[in-house]
Design a protein around this motif. Sequence first.
Motif, short mmCIF file in Angstrom:
data_model
loop_
_atom_site.label_atom_id
_atom_site.label_comp_id
_atom_site.label_asym_id
_atom_site.label_seq_id
_atom_site.Cartn_x
_atom_site.Cartn_y
_atom_site.Cartn_z
N VAL A 201 0.84 -1.19 0.00
CA VAL A 201 0.00 0.00 0.00
C VAL A 201 0.88 1.25 0.00
CG1 VAL A 201 -1.87 -1.18 1.23
CG2 VAL A 201 -0.19 0.15 2.51
N LEU A 202 0.32 2.34 -0.48
CA LEU A 202 0.93 3.67 -0.39
C LEU A 202 0.12 4.45 0.63
CD1 LEU A 202 1.59 4.30 -4.18
CD2 LEU A 202 3.26 3.66 -2.44
N VAL A 203 0.75 4.77 1.76
CA VAL A 203 0.04 5.33 2.90
C VAL A 203 0.00 6.86 2.81
CG1 VAL A 203 -0.06 5.41 5.43
CG2 VAL A 203 0.86 3.38 4.28
N ASN A 204 -1.16 7.43 3.13
CA ASN A 204 -1.29 8.88 3.15
C ASN A 204 -0.44 9.48 4.28
OD1 ASN A 204 -3.21 8.45 1.17
ND2 ASN A 204 -4.95 8.60 2.59
N ASP A 205 -0.02 10.74 4.11
CA ASP A 205 0.83 11.41 5.10
C ASP A 205 0.25 11.31 6.51
OD1 ASP A 205 2.94 12.32 3.47
OD2 ASP A 205 1.80 14.06 2.82
N GLU A 206 -1.03 11.65 6.63
CA GLU A 206 -1.63 11.74 7.96
C GLU A 206 -1.81 10.38 8.62
OE1 GLU A 206 -4.82 11.92 4.74
OE2 GLU A 206 -2.87 12.82 5.14
N ALA A 207 -1.72 9.28 7.86
CA ALA A 207 -1.92 7.94 8.43
C ALA A 207 -0.62 7.25 8.80
CB ALA A 207 -2.71 7.08 7.45
N LEU A 208 0.53 7.81 8.41
CA LEU A 208 1.81 7.14 8.69
C LEU A 208 2.02 6.93 10.18
CD1 LEU A 208 4.18 8.88 6.11
CD2 LEU A 208 3.49 6.47 6.12
N GLY A 209 1.55 7.89 10.99
CA GLY A 209 1.74 7.79 12.43
C GLY A 209 0.95 6.67 13.08
N LYS A 210 -0.03 6.11 12.38
CA LYS A 210 -0.80 4.99 12.91
C LYS A 210 0.00 3.69 12.93
CE LYS A 210 -5.49 6.29 11.42
NZ LYS A 210 -6.67 5.78 10.68
N LEU A 211 1.03 3.64 12.10
CA LEU A 211 1.73 2.38 11.85
C LEU A 211 2.98 2.25 12.70
CD1 LEU A 211 1.43 2.36 7.96
CD2 LEU A 211 -0.01 1.15 9.62
N PRO A 212 3.45 1.01 12.92
CA PRO A 212 4.72 0.83 13.63
C PRO A 212 5.84 1.59 12.92
CG PRO A 212 3.59 -1.27 13.36
CD PRO A 212 2.83 -0.27 12.54
N GLN A 213 6.78 2.11 13.70
CA GLN A 213 7.88 2.88 13.14
C GLN A 213 9.10 2.02 12.85
OE1 GLN A 213 7.22 6.27 12.32
NE2 GLN A 213 5.24 5.27 12.74
N THR A 214 8.97 0.75 13.04
CA THR A 214 10.02 -0.19 12.67
C THR A 214 9.34 -1.42 12.06
OG1 THR A 214 11.97 -1.41 13.47
CG2 THR A 214 10.06 -1.36 14.91
N ALA A 215 10.11 -2.23 11.35
CA ALA A 215 9.54 -3.46 10.80
C ALA A 215 9.11 -4.37 11.94
CB ALA A 215 10.57 -4.16 9.90
N ALA A 216 8.13 -5.20 11.67
CA ALA A 216 7.60 -6.06 12.74
C ALA A 216 7.26 -7.44 12.19
CB ALA A 216 6.36 -5.42 13.38
N GLN A 217 7.48 -8.43 13.04
CA GLN A 217 7.08 -9.79 12.73
C GLN A 217 6.16 -10.25 13.86
OE1 GLN A 217 8.05 -11.93 9.88
NE2 GLN A 217 6.11 -12.60 10.74
N TYR A 218 4.90 -10.44 13.53
CA TYR A 218 3.94 -10.86 14.54
C TYR A 218 3.84 -12.38 14.49
CZ TYR A 218 2.82 -5.90 14.30
OH TYR A 218 2.91 -4.53 14.30
N CYS A 219 4.50 -13.02 15.45
CA CYS A 219 4.53 -14.49 15.50
C CYS A 219 3.30 -14.98 16.27
CB CYS A 219 5.83 -14.97 16.15
SG CYS A 219 7.33 -14.31 15.39
N ASP A 220 2.16 -14.54 15.81
CA ASP A 220 0.88 -14.81 16.45
C ASP A 220 0.31 -16.09 15.87
OD1 ASP A 220 -1.70 -14.85 17.40
OD2 ASP A 220 -2.25 -12.86 16.66
N PRO A 221 0.10 -17.12 16.68
CA PRO A 221 -0.41 -18.38 16.13
C PRO A 221 -1.78 -18.23 15.48
CG PRO A 221 -0.42 -18.42 18.54
CD PRO A 221 0.35 -17.21 18.13
N ALA A 222 -2.52 -17.19 15.85
CA ALA A 222 -3.83 -16.98 15.23
C ALA A 222 -3.70 -16.50 13.79
CB ALA A 222 -4.63 -15.96 16.03
N ARG A 223 -2.62 -15.73 13.48
CA ARG A 223 -2.41 -15.23 12.12
C ARG A 223 -1.00 -14.63 12.02
NH1 ARG A 223 -5.56 -15.22 7.36
NH2 ARG A 223 -7.40 -14.38 8.41
N PRO A 224 0.01 -15.42 11.73
CA PRO A 224 1.36 -14.87 11.56
C PRO A 224 1.36 -13.79 10.47
CG PRO A 224 1.44 -17.25 11.72
CD PRO A 224 0.00 -16.88 11.60
N THR A 225 2.02 -12.67 10.76
CA THR A 225 2.00 -11.52 9.86
C THR A 225 3.34 -10.78 9.91
OG1 THR A 225 -0.38 -11.21 10.21
CG2 THR A 225 0.85 -9.34 9.31
N THR A 226 3.80 -10.33 8.75
CA THR A 226 5.01 -9.53 8.64
C THR A 226 4.64 -8.12 8.21
OG1 THR A 226 6.26 -11.49 7.95
CG2 THR A 226 7.27 -9.36 7.51
#
Length: 537
Positions: A201-226
């Motif tokens: 996705v290409l994120v709008n300026d005002e929405a960038l602050g909603k997101l993590p500021q570093t890469a993340a790996q969610y090792c969640d057994p319910a739904r692994p996500t990078t």
Amino acid sequence: MATASSTSSHNDYQVVVVGFGPAGAVATSLLGSHGLRTLTVDRLRSVYDKPRAIAIDHEILRLFDNLGVAERVLPYVAPFPASQHFGAEGQLIRRIDMVPEPYPLGYTPSMVFTQPPVEEALRDHAASYGSVEVSLGTELLNLEQSATGVTLNLRSDDGQTRAVTADYVIACDGASSGVREQLGIALEDLVFDEPWLVVDVLVNDEALGKLPQTAAQYCDPARPTTFIIGPGHHRRWEIMLLPGEDPREAQQPEQVWKLLSKWLTPDDATLWRAASYRFHALVAQEWRRNRVFLAGDAAHQQPPFIGQGMCQGLRDVSNLIWKLDRVLKGQSGDALLDTYGEERSEHVRELTTRIKAIGKVICERNPEVARERDARILAEGGGQPKTITRQEIVPPLQKGLVASQDNRAKGTLFPQPWVQTETGRKLLDAVAGAGWRLMIDGRHSPDIPQIVRQKAEELGLHAIRIGSSRSASSDHKSGSHDTLIELDAVLARWFDSHKCHAAIVRPDHYVFGTASDEESLKELIADLQIRLQPMAA
């Protein structure tokens, strides 16, 4: 003695490259830089306009810089921040980061990039060489090998056909390689097969602050996500699909936004791409069939968990092209080309094994096992999240054209420090070049012995003495034109850690071998001479 395919060849081209993606474009540039008569074909006329690969590393940017294309690529490149791994309960369990400064190869060790403009720059550069012909909208129908070359039957998208001949062919035609299928080369399954959805996705300026500021790996057994932070406003999610979920339905916009709802709404960003994949671990059982070589995705596919897929393909062609150049020019025998598959297959297998281990951690779906995993990983860090580097995950070369004698540094990448020149500081390759080099630790050798210098010159080794900034005044007094002064002690620490005073470095920057004194250096040079020389008549 020159091989039959070198000086006496009457084929139309010395090399034909099939496929003009990143691996094919870099292969073409490398061939062009050696002045080899090259034809590159691709059935498509334009670059795919959406991102697929997203990560490169310092080894690859060093290659781009050697080719002279780095400046065109850098506007579309950004540092790859640390990836924080979160466990089953959302707790931080470890980090995967890059090695700290001073950087060993002179560049940011881990980077993200935007593929379409980078690929366009690589294509433009490849087509700029006088010895290169690029034919887009051209499909390979079939090929046939003989003792003297390869005949390729081609068809352009206007229906015209033609046949061309070449000394060698490099198949960079992707995961569904038609060349590999024609040759009947099987892929070995390294046993990893998971369904994932990749969303850009290409994120709008005002929405960038909603997101993590570093890469993340969610090792969640319910739904692994990078989650990956790309250049500018580009963000990527890689989301594991669960049993029973339809991959085609999952990539529909409505479903994509449901999966992203914990981070963004459709008002926050523009959906750039959503594609379902099966993350595989596959490697070709053969990398060479007589005069035809496989490279890139045609030779291997691996899970994306540390972003090494495209890097591996570019390592392939960087390994192969200088060897082809030597054989085509009669400087080495045909057996040198066998080291390509020997080296790259082993390297790909080892790295894929390490990536699979990371993937197994990430993809664990059993909640109880996931909690045990988290406890184990934290225990390995003494109860705290441990940081490992992406660079330590990538292995050295284990076999092939490396020294016969055992030493710790052979098969590793030789560092590239910043060096002082009369016109300011430059990276080592800009001064020393990227051919065969003999690098001497100037702190222990006041000069390169004459007999060593003579043997190195006979073998085509560029002998260079590296001094440190601490001893710059004495190094300059020596007046030697092949003495360089490094600025950050990167090489000094490297020589000390490997307990050596000299290293022979290959054109692809891998260490052939090291020596600790003049006698062992003579033996190392003699070993290389035997390994590189053409076969006797």
